[in-house]
Design an enzyme around this catalytic site. Sequence first.
Site, PDB file in Angstrom:
ATOM      1  N   LYS A 107       0.820  -1.212   0.000  1.00  0.00           N
ATOM      2  CA  LYS A 107       0.000   0.000   0.000  1.00  0.00           C
ATOM      3  C   LYS A 107       0.856   1.265   0.000  1.00  0.00           C
ATOM      4  O   LYS A 107       0.355   2.344  -0.299  1.00  0.00           O
ATOM      5  CB  LYS A 107      -0.973  -0.005   1.179  1.00  0.00           C
TER       6      LYS A 107
HETATM    7  C1  LIG Z   1      -4.490  -4.513   1.663  1.00  0.00           C
HETATM    8  C2  LIG Z   1      -3.742  -5.816   1.682  1.00  0.00           C
HETATM    9  C3  LIG Z   1      -4.111  -6.910   0.878  1.00  0.00           C
HETATM   10  C4  LIG Z   1      -5.330  -6.904  -0.001  1.00  0.00           C
HETATM   11  O1  LIG Z   1      -5.217  -6.056  -1.109  1.00  0.00           O
HETATM   12  P1  LIG Z   1      -6.511  -5.592  -1.917  1.00  0.00           P
HETATM   13  O2  LIG Z   1      -6.055  -4.587  -2.875  1.00  0.00           O
HETATM   14  O3  LIG Z   1      -7.457  -5.035  -0.886  1.00  0.00           O
HETATM   15  O4  LIG Z   1      -7.086  -6.820  -2.549  1.00  0.00           O
HETATM   16  C5  LIG Z   1      -3.322  -8.054   0.888  1.00  0.00           C
HETATM   17  N1  LIG Z   1      -2.231  -8.138   1.698  1.00  0.00           N
HETATM   18  C6  LIG Z   1      -1.847  -7.125   2.498  1.00  0.00           C
HETATM   19  C7  LIG Z   1      -0.660  -7.289   3.361  1.00  0.00           C
HETATM   20  C8  LIG Z   1      -2.584  -5.924   2.521  1.00  0.00           C
HETATM   21  O5  LIG Z   1      -2.195  -4.916   3.340  1.00  0.00           O
END
Ligand SMILES: *Cc1c(COP(=O)(O)O)cnc(C)c1O
Length: 433
Positions: A107
Amino acid sequence: MKFYSTNKKAPVADLHKAVVKGLAEDKGLYMPEVIKALPQEFFDNIENMTFQEIAYTVADAFFGEDVPADTLKQIVYDTLAFDCPVVKVTDNIYSLELFHGPTLAFKDVGARFMARLLGYFIKQEGNEQVNVLVATSGDTGSAVANGFLGVEGIHVYVLYPKGKVSPIQECQFTTLGQNITAIEVDGVFDDCQALVKSAFMDEELNRHMKLTSANSINVARFLPQAFYYFYAYAQMKKKGLADRLVVCVPSGNFGNITSGLFGKKMGLPVKRFIAANNANDIFYNYLKTGEYCPRPSVQTIANAMDVGDPSNFARIYDLYQGNHGAVCADVSGAAYTDEQIAETIREVYDETGYLCDPHGACGYRALKEGLHADEVGVFLETAHPAKFRDTVERIIASEVAIPDKLAAFMQGKKDCVEMSKDFADFKDYLMSR
Ligand SMILES: *Cc1c(COP(=O)(O)O)cnc(C)c1O
């Protein structure tokens, strides 16, 4: 570039509006009107380009009409101040490590890009301060807070539930200072979310200060995630392994995999995708039945994927014009229980020495079970295992080393504002700012 709403009942928006608003007036998600195919020369030469060069080419296709080239380049280069290497795990399975950014999760890419793009728009508008409100149960708060840290013209308020966030997560947004304020709410995550929603709807407050969200559905957080799919392809091509490439994405809200599907529309030669779920297998069931049946989420050890009604399903549906067969041609699914996730972490670690986090483990397992003999797979390792230290240590029965970056957060001094879950208190606080 104009952006339309997946609900098709709101007017089209320009990039500036789509980024500041996040969600369209009809509650739909913004989609770019055009997804440009990238030229063959780009793919012919991609293995000789740097991550930043590749990312700028992709960014230009989405944002180039609205942001001057040198500014966009600067935003991309600042965002990607860290690498996303592909690492070999077995002969036919590779890990795309997306945890080398400041908060050790993927993210970071979207949050850093959005912060810088929003910063650019604010400067253009004459520097009126914008306030970002974000409710978090852990990971989103840290990515957003660190992504926006030090960006001029923006103040971030992170609302989190007292005692419900792990100490490792908490220190990633309570120790930053500068333009980041952590607000510890005496309640649960839903209370934090309700406070943020009420704030956006309160007219008096909105007259007093300019408010925006940094939600993961924002196009400025969502689209930049396409960058690393192209970079992963480039790295695999360099190894001579890109001909029958399968990319597996541990998925919760489905933003990450959807940006990969955008990449495929732009011409990225990935043969197919796999969406790996935990016990929240709503999308997996959709693939099997053609019916989308959201339901309340259940808690799992891969908790960033505990989503019962993935927002970005609307984007996938729109991208494939609701054609279930077309979705299934590009994407297959898998879903794993906590026991299977734990078993996978242990097995991969014992057999290869590679330590997956609980989310990446779902991705690894789906490749292990789903790859055909002639295919090579890359799974997205979405976070560093140390972020889920207690869970992972319990599973492998040995210690997980804490990376320096994470350790540095843990030494910082916690600073937060305590808040009740009453909106009146939260409003008073913001009105006094
Ligand atoms: C947010 C997140 C996900 C999921 O990603 P999406 O885009 O919501 O499908 C998977 N793994 C981790 C570690 C995350 O922080």
